[in-house]
Structures are given as C-alpha cells and as structure tokens.
Design a protein around this motif. Structure first.
Motif, PDB file in Angstrom:
ATOM      1  N   GLY A 492       0.818  -1.214   0.000  1.00 40.83           N
ATOM      2  CA  GLY A 492       0.000   0.000   0.000  1.00 40.83           C
ATOM      3  C   GLY A 492       0.848   1.258   0.000  1.00 40.83           C
ATOM      4  N   ASP A 493       0.432   2.255   0.789  1.00 41.95           N
ATOM      5  CA  ASP A 493       1.089   3.557   0.839  1.00 41.95           C
ATOM      6  C   ASP A 493       2.518   3.400   1.347  1.00 41.95           C
ATOM      7  OD1 ASP A 493       1.815   6.156   0.989  1.00 41.95           O
ATOM      8  OD2 ASP A 493       0.186   6.803   2.303  1.00 41.95           O
ATOM      9  N   HIS A 521      21.869 -17.258  12.892  1.00 39.97           N
ATOM     10  CA  HIS A 521      23.292 -17.621  12.891  1.00 39.97           C
ATOM     11  C   HIS A 521      23.507 -19.087  13.272  1.00 39.97           C
ATOM     12  CE1 HIS A 521      27.618 -17.293  13.390  1.00 39.97           C
ATOM     13  NE2 HIS A 521      27.491 -17.778  14.623  1.00 39.97           N
ATOM     14  N   SER A 522      22.710 -19.580  14.238  1.00 37.52           N
ATOM     15  CA  SER A 522      22.850 -20.966  14.692  1.00 37.52           C
ATOM     16  C   SER A 522      21.920 -21.919  13.952  1.00 37.52           C
ATOM     17  CB  SER A 522      22.559 -21.046  16.190  1.00 37.52           C
ATOM     18  OG  SER A 522      21.260 -20.571  16.463  1.00 37.52           O
ATOM     19  N   SER A 523      21.209 -21.426  12.918  1.00 39.09           N
ATOM     20  CA  SER A 523      20.274 -22.276  12.180  1.00 39.09           C
ATOM     21  C   SER A 523      21.012 -23.078  11.113  1.00 39.09           C
ATOM     22  CB  SER A 523      19.186 -21.410  11.536  1.00 39.09           C
ATOM     23  OG  SER A 523      18.351 -22.193  10.714  1.00 39.09           O
ATOM     24  N   ASP A 524      20.524 -24.298  10.852  1.00 38.90           N
ATOM     25  CA  ASP A 524      21.111 -25.161   9.826  1.00 38.90           C
ATOM     26  C   ASP A 524      20.524 -24.885   8.452  1.00 38.90           C
ATOM     27  OD1 ASP A 524      22.621 -26.347  11.792  1.00 38.90           O
ATOM     28  OD2 ASP A 524      21.127 -27.925  12.202  1.00 38.90           O
ATOM     29  N   ASN A 525      19.573 -23.992   8.343  1.00 39.81           N
ATOM     30  CA  ASN A 525      18.930 -23.686   7.066  1.00 39.81           C
ATOM     31  C   ASN A 525      19.926 -22.961   6.161  1.00 39.81           C
ATOM     32  OD1 ASN A 525      17.261 -22.987   4.963  1.00 39.81           O
ATOM     33  ND2 ASN A 525      15.603 -22.246   6.271  1.00 39.81           N
ATOM     34  N   PRO A 526      20.227 -23.497   4.982  1.00 42.55           N
ATOM     35  CA  PRO A 526      21.197 -22.829   4.094  1.00 42.55           C
ATOM     36  C   PRO A 526      20.641 -21.526   3.509  1.00 42.55           C
ATOM     37  CG  PRO A 526      20.219 -24.719   2.985  1.00 42.55           C
ATOM     38  CD  PRO A 526      19.736 -24.767   4.404  1.00 42.55           C
ATOM     39  N   ASP A 527      19.316 -21.428   3.382  1.00 39.50           N
ATOM     40  CA  ASP A 527      18.682 -20.237   2.822  1.00 39.50           C
ATOM     41  C   ASP A 527      18.130 -19.388   3.965  1.00 39.50           C
ATOM     42  OD1 ASP A 527      17.569 -18.365   1.190  1.00 39.50           O
ATOM     43  OD2 ASP A 527      15.782 -19.554   0.704  1.00 39.50           O
ATOM     44  N   LYS A 528      18.974 -18.561   4.563  1.00 37.97           N
ATOM     45  CA  LYS A 528      18.588 -17.762   5.725  1.00 37.97           C
ATOM     46  C   LYS A 528      17.989 -16.445   5.250  1.00 37.97           C
ATOM     47  CE  LYS A 528      22.386 -19.740   8.415  1.00 37.97           C
ATOM     48  NZ  LYS A 528      23.622 -19.474   9.167  1.00 37.97           N
ATOM     49  N   ARG A 529      16.741 -16.225   5.653  1.00 38.68           N
ATOM     50  CA  ARG A 529      16.048 -15.043   5.165  1.00 38.68           C
ATOM     51  C   ARG A 529      15.263 -14.363   6.297  1.00 38.68           C
ATOM     52  NH1 ARG A 529      12.114 -16.371   2.561  1.00 38.68           N
ATOM     53  NH2 ARG A 529      12.246 -18.640   2.571  1.00 38.68           N
ATOM     54  N   ILE A 530      15.202 -13.028   6.185  1.00 38.79           N
ATOM     55  CA  ILE A 530      14.348 -12.204   7.053  1.00 38.79           C
ATOM     56  C   ILE A 530      13.512 -11.311   6.142  1.00 38.79           C
ATOM     57  CG2 ILE A 530      14.250 -10.395   8.796  1.00 38.79           C
ATOM     58  CD1 ILE A 530      16.800 -11.440   9.990  1.00 38.79           C
ATOM     59  N   VAL A 531      12.203 -11.340   6.341  1.00 42.61           N
ATOM     60  CA  VAL A 531      11.294 -10.527   5.525  1.00 42.61           C
ATOM     61  C   VAL A 531      10.610  -9.505   6.435  1.00 42.61           C
ATOM     62  CG1 VAL A 531       9.273 -10.530   4.021  1.00 42.61           C
ATOM     63  CG2 VAL A 531      10.916 -12.421   3.902  1.00 42.61           C
ATOM     64  N   ILE A 532      10.679  -8.238   6.032  1.00 46.36           N
ATOM     65  CA  ILE A 532      10.047  -7.142   6.784  1.00 46.36           C
ATOM     66  C   ILE A 532       8.880  -6.619   5.958  1.00 46.36           C
ATOM     67  CG2 ILE A 532      10.419  -4.943   7.946  1.00 46.36           C
ATOM     68  CD1 ILE A 532      13.412  -5.530   7.832  1.00 46.36           C
ATOM     69  N   ARG A 533       7.686  -6.621   6.549  1.00 50.74           N
ATOM     70  CA  ARG A 533       6.495  -6.137   5.846  1.00 50.74           C
ATOM     71  C   ARG A 533       5.952  -4.890   6.562  1.00 50.74           C
ATOM     72  NH1 ARG A 533       4.475  -9.623   2.106  1.00 50.74           N
ATOM     73  NH2 ARG A 533       5.312 -11.755   2.126  1.00 50.74           N
ATOM     74  N   LEU A 534       5.697  -3.829   5.777  1.00 49.05           N
ATOM     75  CA  LEU A 534       5.127  -2.601   6.301  1.00 49.05           C
ATOM     76  C   LEU A 534       3.762  -2.389   5.654  1.00 49.05           C
ATOM     77  CD1 LEU A 534       8.286  -2.135   6.743  1.00 49.05           C
ATOM     78  CD2 LEU A 534       7.715   0.285   6.788  1.00 49.05           C
ATOM     79  N   ARG A 535       2.770  -2.080   6.499  1.00 47.35           N
ATOM     80  CA  ARG A 535       1.446  -1.839   5.966  1.00 47.35           C
ATOM     81  C   ARG A 535       0.637  -1.021   6.979  1.00 47.35           C
ATOM     82  NH1 ARG A 535      -1.166  -7.939   6.405  1.00 47.35           N
ATOM     83  NH2 ARG A 535      -0.970  -8.159   8.672  1.00 47.35           N
TER      84      ARG A 535
END
Length: 625
Positions: A492-493, A521-535
């Motif tokens: 949105g805006d 950092h301590s996760s075994d997931n090779p695809d480390k992601r953080i998603v920030i959503r603003l609404r």
C-alpha cells in the motif's frame, strides 16, 4: 394563686434535666455508631491492602516455581544424563555424572539434584560424597516419581526421608527412544521464599497442601500444622507417601469470630486466655492443589474502634458538662465565653495541624517527583547503554564497511595522481569514484552518530519506512557476515507516518533485526532469510519481521519481554533488549507481540499520525562531517 412567672421558671428547671439526658443519650448512640463505622472502615482498608499483598506474594511464588522448574527440564535433555541412561557400561562409572550434578548444585540454590531409574532407585546424585547420600535409596513411593514415570513433570513438598530436611521436589521424566528411561529430581528449600515474604511486611504468609497442612510459613511454629482436623483417610494417605514422615500433625487453634459476618476474622489461641485476631484471605495457586494464605493483624481495627468509642465518651461528657452549666442561669454568659474561647483554641490547633500536614504532604510530593525523575533518568541511561552495547557488537562489521572504501580511495587516488602527471583526462572518473565512496562513508558515520546520540524524547512526525531502512543500514554488516538475506516489502502507501522519537524507534528495529540475525546464525537452514512487511491496518502502522529460523519455544514466548530473561549463554546477553523494545513501544502507545509462523515472527503496531502543518521527519538525520 400560683405566679405564672414562677411556674414558667419551674417548668424550665424541670425541662433542663430532660434535655440534658436526651442529649447525652444521643451522644452515646452517635459514639456507638462512629465506633462501629471506624471498626468496619478500618477492616475494609485492611482487606483491600491484604488483597493487594496476596496477589503480589502469589506472583512471587509462581515466579520462583517457574524459575526452579527450568533446571529439571534442561537436565532431562543433558548429554551426560542421556549417555549414562543409554550405555549400561557407564553405569559402573557414575562418578563423572555425580560430579556433574554436584557442580550444578553448587552453582544454584538447590539442596540436591539426583537421577532415578525406572524402578525408583537413585543412580546418581549431587550429594554422593555425604553420609546422607541418596545413592541406592529407592523412592518409588513418592508421588513426584510416579507422576514423572507416567510422563508428567511434578512438584511435591515433603520432608526428606534420608536427610530429614524439608524441601520442594521438582521432577521431570527423561526420555530415550520416546520412552521414559529415568527421572531427574531437583530439591530446593522454601526458606529463601519465606525470608522474602517476611521482608515484605508483618503479615503471616503461608502455603497449604491439598490436605490443608501448612508446609511453608513466615511463622516457624505454624509449619506442619493443619488448618482443620484431619480425617482418617487423610492421615492414611500421609503415611503412605511419607510426606511428613512421622511428624505429629496438629491442628492450628483457630476460632472464627461470629460477630463479624462480612469479613473472615479469626482468633488464634496459642496460649490459654491469650489470642491474636487476624483477617484471613486465601487464594488457590493455578494448576496446583496448593493455596496461598495471608493473615493480617486486626488489632488496628479494634484500636480504632476503641479510640473512637472513648473519644465519643469524652465528647458526651463535654456536652453534658456544658448542658449542666446552662442550668446555672447566673453564669450563662461566663460559661458561654469560656466555651467560645475553648472552641477558638481547638480551631487554632486544628488549623496548625492541617498546616503541618500540608507541609508534610508537599514534601512527600517533592520526594516522589524526584524519585520519578531519577527513575526516568535511569530508564534513559539503560536505553542509551543498550544502544552503545549494540554499537559495540557491530563495531567489527562497521570497521570492515569503512576499511573497504578507504582502500579503494587510496587506489583511485594513486591512479589519479599518475593520470594527472600524464595529463590524461581519465583521472576525473577516479575522483568521481572517490567522492561516491566518501559520501557512502559519511552516510554510515552520520547514522552511527545519530544512533549513538542520547535521545531527548522528542515527539514529531516520523516516516516509519525510513526508520526501518536506517536500521537495515546499521545491521547490514551483520547480515552479510552471517549470510542472511533481508527483504523489505511495503504494502500500500509507502509513507507510514507515526508520532514519536525517531532515534528510539530506530533502536527498536535495530534490536529486533539483530535478534533475528543472531537466531539465524545458529540455524542449519542454508537459505537464511528475514522478511520485513510494512502496511497500514485500521489507523495503525504495522511492521512484521519474520525469519525462517527455528522459532520460539513455548516457554520462551511466555516471558520473552520480561526484563533479564534471555536464552543466550551466560556472558552473551543480559536479557534487556526486548524488554527495552517493549518499554519504548509502550511510551509510543504501541504494541508488540511474538509468535511462531514457520519460524519466528514479531509484530510491531503503532498509531498513524499525519500532522497538517508539520514537516515529516525523515527518520534520523546526522550532522555533516
């Protein structure tokens, strides 16, 4: 013939005693009413204060139980405990596990920590060196063992069979291959909790079990006494689980006051013809058969009623005396003048007393204002310390961010010098690159200066998107170091305006993003992601930070925003980051909550604000270097 004047005088003489008697009776009735009101109003105030303290003591008890229950849970997953139960050969050399439990016991306030097999026999214990060691002792009859063997963690109070020391037993099952292979037990003393109760006030505070037996109390003589007479079934149950061994359980000499129906007033007669009056309140502890009791002394209410009664008697005597003086017609004027003078003295005394009370109240208000100001400064210093600690953790990455453009600037400068010496116009491109790199360095340093600056608690219009982008700039080196991809999605805006302090709001997102990166950092997931959503949602700006890490434990979610609560190792954190975030958002009339949604997810909600004649503040602005 009778003289009418004389008859009227005699009638007045006869009416005076009647009027005096009626006035004295009215004063006595008023005295009784005031005494009754003083007694019940004091009881009502005492009950209100006792309810408040009882709730406070209840929170303290639940907090202590929750704090101690954490150690058995961790020991049930301890590698040494699991290896000892799994490998039968290790059972011949249990000294290492005993020493491990001994070190854990010394590092905590536990009386003892021990491990039992499925038969109820103790196979490892922290007191293995003592004469009263639990090694080889079978406690199969104890309810805490039977409950844990059935897969249910248990809390049980009893007197130790081996040591004869009373304590609280917290047990937890140990699983191997989805089956209970043993039970780990923690024994702690109730004395520190009783000492804490005693320091809070003069009330009698105690805990009772399902049989209404007092097992923990600020009054030592009340321990192991029953509130009511035990039945034969209850005594048989106590003999079966040997909860109190052979201790003679007596009933506390409690007598109910039948005259007061609105309050639970009792009298405890521990000596003949000598008893103490208490106001008794009770609350049940959740998920437990225990009850928490508080007995506050009712002596103050009785003293207030007695004082009011005698004050009324004094007032009645004064009224009777004044009325008697009125009978003396020749001295009416003198007595009235004396009464007037006496009244003026009392008014002056009351005025003086009110003035002194006013001065004292003014002094107390000033002291409270000073205390509030000191608390506010301490909170600001704590927030500032948190920001400086975050900058300290990011210092290595920031140095790397600045060293790279510095090295590039040196290279472009040397090449530019050579190109100028050769009169080649290509040197202008090198200077353009040098300008871009220095601008980048200046932007980073300006953000660091602004972030490190102590906030003045300003309230202005802030673009929430720019606050998030500035926070991303400060944690960029951390995400690159740990190979964490951070994405920003605006629904949105793109301009979400809130009212608040831009520096503090930026600190909120720096803390939350740092926690997310550390969790990945301590996760075994090779695809480390953080998603920030603003609404924008129903007049509020909502920021959702989601990572694909391991998420939160259920026990962590209950206390994640409590001060000094942390899941990090000792020395890596004080547990103040999320508590500070929570405090900042409360100052901004905001909300924050955490949950699991295929990873950890934290939602921040702030009310939208769009001033009419006010320039929007672009998050944080640093001074030019």
């Amino acid at each position: 013939m009778n003289d009418p004047v004389v008859s009227a005088g005699r009638a007045r003489l006869i009416s005076y005693p009647v009027a005096i008697t009626f006035l004295v009776v009215c004063c006595l009735l008023l005295t009784a009413g005031v005494s009754h009101y003083s007694y019940y109003s004091t009881l009502a105030q005492l009950e209100q204060e006792s309810h408040f303290k009882l709730n406070l003591y209840k929170k303290v008890v639940l907090s202590e139980l929750k704090r101690h229950a954490y150690l058995p849970l961790m020991l049930s997953k301890d590698d040494q405990v699991l290896e000892f139960l799994y490998d039968s050969e290790l059972k011949m050399e249990g000294q290492a596990l005993n020493a491990h439990l001994e070190s854990l016991s010394e590092g905590t306030d536990a009386l003892n920590i021990y491990l039992m097999n499925t038969e109820g026999t103790t196979i490892a214990t922290s007191n293995w060196k003592e004469k009263t060691s639990y090694l080889g002792v079978n406690y199969r009859y104890r309810p805490y063992f039977l409950n844990a063997l059935a897969g249910q963690p248990s809390i049980f109070f009893a007197i130790g069979v081996t040591t004869k020391i009373p304590g609280l037993f917290l047990s937890h099952p140990v699983y191997l291959n989805d089956e209970v292979a043993g039970v780990v037990v923690l024994k702690v003393s109730m004395r520190p909790l009783e000492k804490l109760w005693a320091e809070q006030g003069a009330e009698k505070v105690f805990l009772t079990d399902a049989n209404d037996i007092i097992f923990s109390s600020t009054e030592a003589s009340w321990r192991f006494n029953a509130l009511f007479k035990l039945t034969s079934e209850q005594r048989e149950s106590l003999r079966a689980d040997r909860k109190y061994l052979d201790y003679p359980i007596k009933s506390l000499p409690i007598l109910r006051d039948p005259e007061v129906q609105d309050y639970r007033l009792i009298r405890i007669v521990e000596r003949p013809r000598l008893g103490k009056h208490y106001l008794w309140l009770t609350q049940a502890l959740p998920n437990s058969p225990w009850k928490l009791h508080i007995m506050a002394s009712a002596l103050g209410a009785r003293e207030a009623a007695i004082n009011a009664f005698f004050l009324g008697l004094l007032l009645s005597s004064l009224v009777g005396l004044l009325a008697y003086m009125l009978m003396k017609r020749k001295r009416v004027a003198d007595r009235l003048r004396e009464a007037h003078d006496l009244l003026e003295q009392r008014v002056e005394a009351c005025t003086k007393e009110l003035s002194e009370s006013n001065l004292q109240l003014t002094h107390e208000i000033e002291q409270r204002q000073k205390a509030h100001e000191a608390l506010r400064r301490a909170q600001d210093d704590l927030i500032q310390s948190s920001k400086l600690a975050a900058l300290g953790q990011m210092s290595a990455g920031i140095t790397h961010e600045l060293n790279q453009p510095l090295s590039a600037i040196q290279t472009f400068a040397r090449n530019g010098e050579k190109l100028v010496a050769r009169e080649r116009y290509a040197a202008g491109e090198n200077f353009s690159r040098i300008f871009a790199l220095t601008s980048r360095m200046g932007e980073i340093i300006n953000h660091l200066k602004t972030f490190a600056r102590k906030s003045q608690k300003r309230r202005e219009a802030v673009d929430l998107r720019l606050s998030v982008e500035n926070a991303l700039l400060l944690v960029d080196h951390m995400s690159q170091r740990d190979q964490v991809e951070i994405g920003l999605v605006i629904e949105g805006d793109p301009q979400l305006i809130v009212a608040g302090d831009p520096v503090r709001l930026e600190q909120v997102f720096v803390n939350l993003l740092s926690n997310g990166i550390q969790a990945l950092h301590s996760s075994d997931n090779p695809d480390k992601r953080i998603v920030i959503r603003l609404r924008a949602v129903q007049g509020h700006a909502e920021v959702i930070i989601h990572d694909n890490g391991p998420g939160f434990d259920d026990q962590v979610l209950e206390s994640i925003f409590d001060p000094f609560f942390t899941t990090k190792e000792v020395g890596e954190g004080m547990g103040l980051g999320l508590s500070i975030v929570y405090g900042i958002l409360m100052e901004h009339n905001g909300e924050i909550d955490a949950r699991n949604n295929q990873g950890a997810e934290i939602r921040v909600c702030l009310p939208l604000f769009q001033p009419r004649n006010q320039k929007v503040h672009p998050a944080t602005e640093g001074n030019d270097l």
